[in-house]
Scaffold this motif. Structure first.
Motif, short mmCIF file in Angstrom:
data_model
loop_
_atom_site.label_atom_id
_atom_site.label_comp_id
_atom_site.label_asym_id
_atom_site.label_seq_id
_atom_site.Cartn_x
_atom_site.Cartn_y
_atom_site.Cartn_z
N PRO A 104 -4.30 26.34 56.30
CA PRO A 104 -5.39 26.46 55.32
C PRO A 104 -5.14 25.71 54.03
O PRO A 104 -6.08 25.14 53.45
N ILE A 105 -3.89 25.67 53.57
CA ILE A 105 -3.60 24.92 52.35
C ILE A 105 -3.93 23.44 52.53
O ILE A 105 -4.60 22.82 51.70
N GLY A 106 -3.45 22.87 53.63
CA GLY A 106 -3.71 21.45 53.88
C GLY A 106 -5.17 21.14 54.13
O GLY A 106 -5.69 20.13 53.63
N GLY A 128 -7.31 18.69 51.66
CA GLY A 128 -7.89 17.45 52.14
C GLY A 128 -9.40 17.45 52.15
O GLY A 128 -10.03 16.42 51.87
N TYR A 129 -10.01 18.58 52.44
CA TYR A 129 -11.47 18.64 52.53
C TYR A 129 -12.13 18.68 51.16
O TYR A 129 -13.13 18.00 50.92
N VAL A 130 -11.57 19.47 50.24
CA VAL A 130 -12.17 19.61 48.91
C VAL A 130 -11.83 18.42 48.04
O VAL A 130 -12.69 17.88 47.32
N GLY A 131 -10.58 17.96 48.07
CA GLY A 131 -10.16 16.83 47.26
C GLY A 131 -10.06 17.18 45.78
O GLY A 131 -10.06 18.34 45.39
N GLY A 132 -10.02 16.16 44.95
CA GLY A 132 -10.01 16.36 43.50
C GLY A 132 -8.80 17.12 43.00
O GLY A 132 -7.68 17.00 43.52
N GLY A 176 -4.88 17.83 44.36
CA GLY A 176 -3.72 17.49 43.55
C GLY A 176 -2.82 18.67 43.27
O GLY A 176 -1.59 18.58 43.39
N THR A 177 -3.41 19.81 42.93
CA THR A 177 -2.62 20.99 42.61
C THR A 177 -1.86 21.51 43.83
O THR A 177 -0.65 21.79 43.77
N LEU A 178 -2.58 21.68 44.95
CA LEU A 178 -1.96 22.23 46.15
C LEU A 178 -0.86 21.33 46.69
O LEU A 178 0.24 21.79 47.06
N MET A 179 -1.11 20.03 46.71
CA MET A 179 -0.13 19.13 47.30
C MET A 179 1.06 18.88 46.38
O MET A 179 2.15 18.58 46.85
N ARG A 180 0.85 19.02 45.06
CA ARG A 180 2.03 18.92 44.18
C ARG A 180 2.96 20.11 44.41
O ARG A 180 4.17 19.98 44.31
N CYS A 181 2.38 21.28 44.70
CA CYS A 181 3.22 22.43 45.04
C CYS A 181 4.00 22.16 46.32
O CYS A 181 5.18 22.52 46.43
N MET A 182 3.36 21.53 47.31
CA MET A 182 4.06 21.18 48.54
C MET A 182 5.13 20.12 48.28
O MET A 182 6.20 20.14 48.89
#
Length: 283
Positions: A103-105, A109-113, A117-123
């Protein structure tokens, strides 16, 4: 992708895949490990934690097929019990990472923006650490135990599955069938669950199957270093640790758990490669 998976030749395609030597070997090895985990010590007739001080460091024989350790415990029963532990840790950690990372990915990817950026920086924070060092840090901070081992390995797998899910969402979000769903008035959550997730699932599951092998290796690392599964619970990693002091007297104490790790990891890797070949939409 989903259309290809429903093609009339699907069943024959799977059958052809299973006839390949590589795929067949992977399935056979995984089946043997699952069988060992289910049957457990009932096969050997010895309790894995029961010592026998009259039979310490006994060589493999008809009485103890794989010998005994320094406390007289049957090595075969401990390896079979270790299969349960390895599969429990591997499957639990991958399942946890799958339930969180997917769900995070997909949302990123679907919402973007800024959400992406926030979710993937955490990853990226998790990815900045080598996997084994991250797992060691978590187990050292939280204490060595079976649940903590699962949490540590899940944390290592989480960003990998999140990035795979994100890549699939980025590739799918602007395709025609997704745009058609929007034009029909379906909400974004509905589109994400009904269209994006089913079509992104195959590569995510393939990656998860490959992570099973690395999770088993990581658990063995942690247990070998004393930060994974704790004695008296048998683990292939802590069996190797116990064998270090007896390599000149009872080398089989290292051979057999090492072979169990090798064959299990080989089986899951071969099975993952077979699934990837079967589910790759480019083939």
């Amino acid at each position: 992708m989903s259309a290809a998976m429903l093609a009339p030749g699907q069943r024959s395609s799977w059958w052809r895949l299973l006839r390949e030597p590589r795929s067949l070997l992977g399935v056979a090895l995984v089946f043997l490990v699952l069988l060992a985990a289910v049957l457990g010590p009932a096969v050997s007739g010895y309790a894995p934690a029961e010592p026998d001080f009259l039979a310490t460091l006994a060589a493999p024989s008809t009485t103890h097929l794989l010998g005994t350790d320094d406390l007289g415990r049957d090595v075969l029963s401990r390896i079979l019990e270790g299969a349960r532990v390895s599969l429990l840790v591997g499957l639990s950690s991958v399942a946890a990472a799958l339930l969180l990372g997917t769900p995070i990915g997909l949302v990123a990817g679907y919402v973007g923006g800024w959400t992406d950026g926030t979710l993937m920086r955490c990853m990226d924070v998790l990815l900045a650490f080598p996997g084994i060092l991250l797992a060691l840090g978590i187990t050292a901070a939280l204490g060595a135990s079976l649940p903590v081992t699962v949490i540590a390995i899940a944390a290592v797998n989480l960003p990998v599955l999140a990035r795979v899910a994100r890549g699939q969402a980025l590739a799918l979000r602007n395709l025609d069938f997704v745009s058609a769903e929007r034009a029909l008035g379906f909400g974004e959550v509905s589109i994400l669950l009904r269209c994006v997730l089913p079509n992104a699932l195959s590569p995510i599951l393939v990656q998860a199957s490959l992570l099973l092998a690395s999770s088993i290796i990581t658990e063995s690392y942690l247990s070998f270093l004393g930060l994974g599964v704790q004695p008296p619970t048998p683990s292939w990693g802590n069996m190797l640790h116990d064998a270090v002091g007896f390599l000149d007297q009872a080398v089989w104490l290292a051979w057999f758990p090492g072979a169990a790790i090798f064959l299990t990891v080989l089986g899951f890797n071969l099975l993952g490669d077979a699934l990837r070949d079967r589910l790759d939409p480019r083939d």
